[in-house]
Design a protein around this motif. Structure first.
Motif, PDB file in Angstrom:
ATOM      1  N   ALA A  71     -91.040 -22.894  16.819  1.00 56.09           N
ATOM      2  CA  ALA A  71     -92.180 -21.997  17.050  1.00 56.09           C
ATOM      3  C   ALA A  71     -92.264 -21.614  18.524  1.00 56.09           C
ATOM      4  O   ALA A  71     -91.957 -22.406  19.411  1.00 56.09           O
ATOM      5  N   ILE A  72     -92.699 -20.383  18.748  1.00 58.93           N
ATOM      6  CA  ILE A  72     -92.905 -19.872  20.105  1.00 58.93           C
ATOM      7  C   ILE A  72     -94.384 -19.510  20.247  1.00 58.93           C
ATOM      8  O   ILE A  72     -94.949 -18.809  19.409  1.00 58.93           O
ATOM      9  N   VAL A  73     -94.997 -19.997  21.318  1.00 62.55           N
ATOM     10  CA  VAL A  73     -96.394 -19.663  21.624  1.00 62.55           C
ATOM     11  C   VAL A  73     -96.398 -18.895  22.936  1.00 62.55           C
ATOM     12  O   VAL A  73     -95.849 -19.365  23.944  1.00 62.55           O
ATOM     13  N   GLY A  74     -96.960 -17.709  22.915  1.00 73.92           N
ATOM     14  CA  GLY A  74     -96.978 -16.870  24.110  1.00 73.92           C
ATOM     15  C   GLY A  74     -98.359 -16.326  24.409  1.00 73.92           C
ATOM     16  O   GLY A  74     -99.252 -16.320  23.563  1.00 73.92           O
ATOM     17  N   ILE A  75     -98.517 -15.877  25.647  1.00 67.26           N
ATOM     18  CA  ILE A  75     -99.792 -15.325  26.121  1.00 67.26           C
ATOM     19  C   ILE A  75     -99.520 -13.966  26.738  1.00 67.26           C
ATOM     20  O   ILE A  75     -98.609 -13.810  27.554  1.00 67.26           O
ATOM     21  N   PHE A  76    -100.329 -12.991  26.361  1.00 69.68           N
ATOM     22  CA  PHE A  76    -100.270 -11.672  26.986  1.00 69.68           C
ATOM     23  C   PHE A  76    -101.612 -11.415  27.665  1.00 69.68           C
ATOM     24  O   PHE A  76    -102.666 -11.574  27.052  1.00 69.68           O
ATOM     25  N   GLY A  77    -101.569 -11.032  28.945  1.00 70.73           N
ATOM     26  CA  GLY A  77    -102.795 -10.777  29.693  1.00 70.73           C
ATOM     27  C   GLY A  77    -103.204 -11.925  30.589  1.00 70.73           C
ATOM     28  O   GLY A  77    -104.292 -11.911  31.159  1.00 70.73           O
ATOM     29  N   ALA A  78    -102.356 -12.916  30.761  1.00 72.99           N
ATOM     30  CA  ALA A  78    -102.642 -14.042  31.661  1.00 72.99           C
ATOM     31  C   ALA A  78    -101.306 -14.691  32.047  1.00 72.99           C
ATOM     32  O   ALA A  78    -100.378 -14.710  31.233  1.00 72.99           O
ATOM     33  N   PRO A  79    -101.139 -15.212  33.236  1.00 75.86           N
ATOM     34  CA  PRO A  79    -102.145 -15.264  34.298  1.00 75.86           C
ATOM     35  C   PRO A  79    -102.381 -13.931  34.997  1.00 75.86           C
ATOM     36  O   PRO A  79    -103.331 -13.783  35.742  1.00 75.86           O
ATOM     37  N   ILE A  80    -101.489 -12.971  34.796  1.00 73.81           N
ATOM     38  CA  ILE A  80    -101.699 -11.641  35.369  1.00 73.81           C
ATOM     39  C   ILE A  80    -102.499 -10.831  34.363  1.00 73.81           C
ATOM     40  O   ILE A  80    -102.015 -10.519  33.270  1.00 73.81           O
ATOM     41  N   GLN A  81    -103.723 -10.489  34.703  1.00 68.88           N
ATOM     42  CA  GLN A  81    -104.557  -9.736  33.779  1.00 68.88           C
ATOM     43  C   GLN A  81    -104.020  -8.315  33.649  1.00 68.88           C
ATOM     44  O   GLN A  81    -103.715  -7.657  34.642  1.00 68.88           O
ATOM     45  N   ASN A  82    -103.926  -7.871  32.400  1.00 68.15           N
ATOM     46  CA  ASN A  82    -103.322  -6.571  32.104  1.00 68.15           C
ATOM     47  C   ASN A  82    -104.064  -5.972  30.913  1.00 68.15           C
ATOM     48  O   ASN A  82    -104.103  -6.562  29.829  1.00 68.15           O
ATOM     49  N   LYS A  83    -104.672  -4.809  31.101  1.00 69.88           N
ATOM     50  CA  LYS A  83    -105.455  -4.190  30.033  1.00 69.88           C
ATOM     51  C   LYS A  83    -104.600  -3.796  28.830  1.00 69.88           C
ATOM     52  O   LYS A  83    -105.119  -3.619  27.727  1.00 69.88           O
ATOM     53  N   GLU A  84    -103.303  -3.682  29.027  1.00 59.67           N
ATOM     54  CA  GLU A  84    -102.410  -3.255  27.952  1.00 59.67           C
ATOM     55  C   GLU A  84    -101.856  -4.427  27.151  1.00 59.67           C
ATOM     56  O   GLU A  84    -100.894  -4.260  26.394  1.00 59.67           O
ATOM     57  N   HIS A  85    -102.444  -5.615  27.300  1.00 54.93           N
ATOM     58  CA  HIS A  85    -101.850  -6.798  26.663  1.00 54.93           C
ATOM     59  C   HIS A  85    -101.734  -6.689  25.136  1.00 54.93           C
ATOM     60  O   HIS A  85    -100.744  -7.169  24.570  1.00 54.93           O
ATOM     61  N   PRO A  86    -102.659  -6.064  24.375  1.00 56.35           N
ATOM     62  CA  PRO A  86    -102.445  -5.968  22.918  1.00 56.35           C
ATOM     63  C   PRO A  86    -101.213  -5.127  22.580  1.00 56.35           C
ATOM     64  O   PRO A  86    -100.426  -5.481  21.690  1.00 56.35           O
ATOM     65  N   LYS A  87    -101.023  -4.011  23.287  1.00 60.46           N
ATOM     66  CA  LYS A  87     -99.874  -3.148  23.008  1.00 60.46           C
ATOM     67  C   LYS A  87     -98.563  -3.818  23.411  1.00 60.46           C
ATOM     68  O   LYS A  87     -97.540  -3.672  22.727  1.00 60.46           O
ATOM     69  N   LEU A  88     -98.596  -4.556  24.515  1.00 60.14           N
ATOM     70  CA  LEU A  88     -97.391  -5.273  24.939  1.00 60.14           C
ATOM     71  C   LEU A  88     -97.010  -6.338  23.915  1.00 60.14           C
ATOM     72  O   LEU A  88     -95.813  -6.565  23.642  1.00 60.14           O
ATOM     73  N   ALA A  89     -98.020  -6.992  23.322  1.00 58.22           N
ATOM     74  CA  ALA A  89     -97.738  -8.004  22.303  1.00 58.22           C
ATOM     75  C   ALA A  89     -97.151  -7.360  21.048  1.00 58.22           C
ATOM     76  O   ALA A  89     -96.203  -7.902  20.442  1.00 58.22           O
ATOM     77  N   CYS A  90     -97.690  -6.208  20.638  1.00 54.49           N
ATOM     78  CA  CYS A  90     -97.152  -5.510  19.463  1.00 54.49           C
ATOM     79  C   CYS A  90     -95.718  -5.052  19.713  1.00 54.49           C
ATOM     80  O   CYS A  90     -94.843  -5.178  18.833  1.00 54.49           O
ATOM     81  N   LYS A  91     -95.494  -4.521  20.889  1.00 57.48           N
ATOM     82  CA  LYS A  91     -94.148  -4.069  21.238  1.00 57.48           C
ATOM     83  C   LYS A  91     -93.174  -5.252  21.213  1.00 57.48           C
ATOM     84  O   LYS A  91     -92.040  -5.144  20.702  1.00 57.48           O
ATOM     85  N   THR A  92     -93.621  -6.384  21.749  1.00 56.93           N
ATOM     86  CA  THR A  92     -92.785  -7.589  21.750  1.00 56.93           C
ATOM     87  C   THR A  92     -92.439  -8.011  20.327  1.00 56.93           C
ATOM     88  O   THR A  92     -91.278  -8.341  20.020  1.00 56.93           O
ATOM     89  N   ALA A  93     -93.426  -8.018  19.436  1.00 56.29           N
ATOM     90  CA  ALA A  93     -93.204  -8.456  18.056  1.00 56.29           C
ATOM     91  C   ALA A  93     -92.176  -7.567  17.355  1.00 56.29           C
ATOM     92  O   ALA A  93     -91.260  -8.065  16.676  1.00 56.29           O
ATOM     93  N   LEU A  94     -92.323  -6.249  17.505  1.00 58.20           N
ATOM     94  CA  LEU A  94     -91.369  -5.339  16.855  1.00 58.20           C
ATOM     95  C   LEU A  94     -89.969  -5.491  17.447  1.00 58.20           C
ATOM     96  O   LEU A  94     -88.963  -5.458  16.715  1.00 58.20           O
ATOM     97  N   GLU A  95     -89.919  -5.657  18.764  1.00 56.73           N
ATOM     98  CA  GLU A  95     -88.608  -5.814  19.390  1.00 56.73           C
ATOM     99  C   GLU A  95     -87.970  -7.144  19.005  1.00 56.73           C
ATOM    100  O   GLU A  95     -86.737  -7.241  18.906  1.00 56.73           O
ATOM    101  N   MET A  96     -88.787  -8.180  18.762  1.00 53.36           N
ATOM    102  CA  MET A  96     -88.238  -9.457  18.296  1.00 53.36           C
ATOM    103  C   MET A  96     -87.653  -9.318  16.900  1.00 53.36           C
ATOM    104  O   MET A  96     -86.619  -9.940  16.587  1.00 53.36           O
ATOM    105  N   VAL A  97     -88.313  -8.514  16.040  1.00 54.70           N
ATOM    106  CA  VAL A  97     -87.770  -8.271  14.693  1.00 54.70           C
ATOM    107  C   VAL A  97     -86.390  -7.620  14.809  1.00 54.70           C
ATOM    108  O   VAL A  97     -85.425  -8.019  14.137  1.00 54.70           O
TER     109      VAL A  97
END
Length: 722
Positions: free
Chosen positions: A510-536
């Motif tokens: 299992a992999i546990v990741g954080i988007f938006g911390a420690p560097i706060q980034n307003k685009e963190h939901p989109k970055l997480a979605c992009k990551t998930a699709l690219e992982m597929v």
């Protein structure tokens, strides 16, 4: 900061100052210190009351005593008493004053008492001075009982007005014929400064008015009332609240030093000279006299002394002044309602403790360094502003706890912070060597204090897990299993980091990741979605490579994973030991992401997200609505979606299938089980393959058809497992 670590700053910055103020209170130092400090603030702050225009003073000053020292009718001090009817009579030549109040004692017999008796009987509103005291020998005097009964005031109150053992009333017929009597006693605080006065004093179980109260009453009838711990004076339409303290005294508003020195005072010598010129015919127009009689028209006249030889000086907050000036101030206070209410010490202590607690948060929780430096200025400004606001409302906030406690608190806090920061830097230098994500290390080096402190803000939590990994691991040797995991985790972590994700931890596969911390980034939901699709996509590439090389087992080469995404508030920061720590996240939003990853298996999807993701990312990514569920540990239902693709990759077949699915779910929500089943079956037909989500809902409809849900069923499916 950990609870155990915040306790030390709280002890240093709150408990120690609180103990100091408690010590001062217990040993009776606080009241005197408080009044000294409030005097200082009164001098600094703008005055908001003016001395009464109704009060004037006839002053037997140095000039008067010196000028008439050899006069056969007056002589040296004390003057012969027949001069006082002369002074009083002069004030009544035109419109008489409201009342004449004598601040000079006539407690001993003289050869001129008849003149005062005659004045009492003919000149009207005159109030004579009485003096009370403690100790000494009580000398019975004729008529004292009659005088005390005549001039005492009936009061029904539990207020402990000052009590005395002995009383000295005006002597003989002076007291018996006096229209009014007032008590001239004043009570200085323990530091010798006169700040307070009492409207009444007690002797022999009776209450007597003081000079200030007599000036307020003007010889008219008045009433008193004690209600809701307040004391009231009622005269006609006037209802004056008198904020009497526990010792029966009330704090006086002492105006400004300039006003005290400019209180209208007319020299007795000037009045005597004016009367002589008027009687001799030297001056015919009274208005051209040195002291015109009109100056006393409708006034409250106090007759007192300021000459040093009379020994009638008192120490006020503005320094040494004649006693008659202090009496005039008290009279003005009561007439105009300029009375100060000393708030309980607990108010000032409570204010200080709140400020000190905030100071702890500013120094040891807050990460904005500028705020740590400007907070003392803000706190002092807040205190002064609060003090002045209350002062304008004639209330006095206790000051000593803040004036002493805040500097001590902040000095101790800064000293402790300086000590701990050096130790913390050494500790985190060691911790940084154990961090996984180089980006976290980079941020830490740039702003270690922010990273160390952590915080709570909105992030996107990422959880992924390989489906059926236990079965895969059973088929592989330890070497192959380690190789497979290294290839898989390396590839997935690379994608995670490439999209500004922070690796929290690995838990087996299992992999546990954080988007938006420690560097706060307003685009963190989109970055997480992009990551998930690219992982597929990356996993598909790995499977192609594994099949090409023939590595591992067929089951391993067919590996699939599930991802759960959710965004929301979470606590992020370092957690662990001094020697080994990781940057991680905690909170309900994190738990929900983990539950979504597990729930993805039920619906046969690779990426399951919450509505919080779908609502902010639907313009860029395409989501398919699946269900309303209630996950374990949360009562509120969650609307879940499958992340299907980028918007640019959406096909008409996908849209048709999703529309049919939503029609089926609508019938399902309305308990139309058969219609819902038909729509769900059509989804698989449109897609040309079995749709596991539709199959899940079909089975659920069949179960509910056989066992109908209760009347209050809300259509939300409750998952009983994590």
């Amino acid at each position: 900061m950990k609870q155990s670590k915040i306790l030390i700053p709280i002890f240093l910055m709150v408990v120690i100052p609180a103990l100091l103020t408690t010590f001062l209170t217990l040993f009776k130092f606080s009241a005197t210190l408080d009044r000294k400090l409030s005097d200082a603030f009164f001098h600094l702050l703008p005055s908001h009351h003016r001395f009464s225009n109704d009060i004037v003073i006839i002053d037997i000053d140095e000039q008067s005593i010196a000028k008439y020292a050899d006069h056969p009718e007056l002589g040296q001090w004390p003057w012969k008493r027949h001069i006082y009817p002369t002074l009083i009579g002069y004030t009544k030549l035109l419109t008489p004053p409201k009342i004449t109040i004598i601040d000079i004692m006539f407690t001993e017999r003289s050869d001129y008492d008849d003149a005062l008796v005659s004045a009492n009987e003919s000149l009207g509103e005159i109030s004579h001075a009485a003096n009370f005291r403690d100790g000494g020998i009580v000398i019975p005097r004729k008529g004292i009982e009659t005088i005390s009964q005549k001039f005492s005031v009936p009061l029904d109150t539990k207020i402990p007005f000052p009590k005395y053992e002995n009383a000295s009333f005006p002597i003989g017929l002076i007291g018996e014929t006096a229209p009014m009597i007032h008590v001239v006693n004043v009570i200085a605080d323990s530091d010798g400064i006169l700040r307070r006065f009492s409207p009444f004093v007690r002797w022999n179980g009776l209450y007597f008015p003081t000079l200030a109260l007599q000036a307020f009453a003007l010889g008219e009838s008045y009433k008193t009332e004690s209600k809701d711990s307040n004391f009231y004076l009622l005269k006609g339409d006037v209802r004056r609240i008198v904020p009497v303290g526990k010792d029966g005294l009330v704090r006086s508003y002492f105006y400004t030093e300039e006003e005290l020195r400019n209180i209208p005072r007319y020299s007795a010598a000037g009045i005597i000279e004016s009367l002589e010129k008027l009687n001799s015919g030297e001056v015919e127009d009274p208005n051209s006299l040195l002291v015109p009689p009109k100056l006393f028209d409708g006034k409250i006249v106090l007759i007192g002394t300021s000459a040093a030889s009379t020994h009638d000086d008192v120490v006020t907050p503005h320094g040494l002044f004649p006693g008659v000036i202090a009496q005039a101030v008290f009279a003005s206070n009561l007439i105009e309602g300029h009375l100060l209410k000393e708030l309980p010490e607990s108010y000032g202590i409570g204010f200080t403790i709140i400020v000190l607690f905030v100071g702890v948060l500013i120094l040891f929780i807050n990460q904005w360094h500028l705020l740590k430096n400007i907070y003392p200025i803000f706190a002092v400004s807040l205190f002064i502003g609060t003090f002045y606001f209350l002062y304008r409302m004639d209330m006095v906030l206790s000051t000593y706890s803040f004036v002493l406690g805040f500097p001590i608190s902040y000095l101790l806090g800064f000293a402790y912070l300086t000590y701990t920061e050096g130790r913390e830097k050494r500790k985190f230098n060691h911790i940084l060597r154990n961090l996984v994500d180089p980006e976290v290390v980079s941020v830490a080096l740039e702003n270690m204090e922010s990273l160390k402190q952590g915080g709570e803000w909105e992030i996107t939590a990422f959880f992924s897990d390989v489906a059926g990994f236990s079965s895969i691991s059973e088929e592989l040797s330890a070497t192959d299993l380690a190789k497979l995991l290294n290839e898989y985790l390396s590839a997935m972590t690379k994608v995670l980091k490439a999209n500004a994700g922070t690796l929290d931890k690995y838990i087996g596969d299992a992999i546990v990741g954080i988007f938006g911390a420690p560097i706060q980034n307003k685009e963190h939901p989109k970055l997480a979605c992009k990551t998930a699709l690219e992982m597929v996509t990356e996993l598909e590439n790995l499977r192609v490579e594994w099949n090409k090389r023939g590595d591992y087992t067929p089951l391993a080469r067919a590996m699939v994973f599930r991802i759960g995404l959710n965004c929301g508030l979470a606590k992020v920061g370092f957690m662990g030991t001094d020697s080994l720590a990781s940057y991680t996240m905690m909170g309900d939003s994190v738990n929900l992401a983990a539950r979504l990853e597990a729930a993805a298996k039920d619906y046969g999807v690779s990426i399951l997200v919450s509505e919080s993701i779908e609502s902010v990312c639907k313009d860029t990514f395409h989501f398919r609505f699946l269900d309303w569920i209630r996950v374990k540990g949360k009562e509120a239902p969650v609307k879940i979606f499958s992340l299907e693709s980028f918007q640019k990759d959406v096909t008409s077949i996908m849209l048709d299938a999703e529309k049919e699915y939503e029609l089926g779910f609508s019938q399902y929500s309305k308990r139309n089980w058969e219609d819902a089943i038909e729509h769900f079956k059509n989804v698989s037909k449109i897609l040309g393959k079995e749709d596991k989500s539709s199959h899940l809902l079909i089975k659920r409809c069949q179960t509910l058809f056989q066992n109908p849900p209760p009347v209050d069923w809300d259509g939300v499916y409750t998952r009983t497992s994590k």
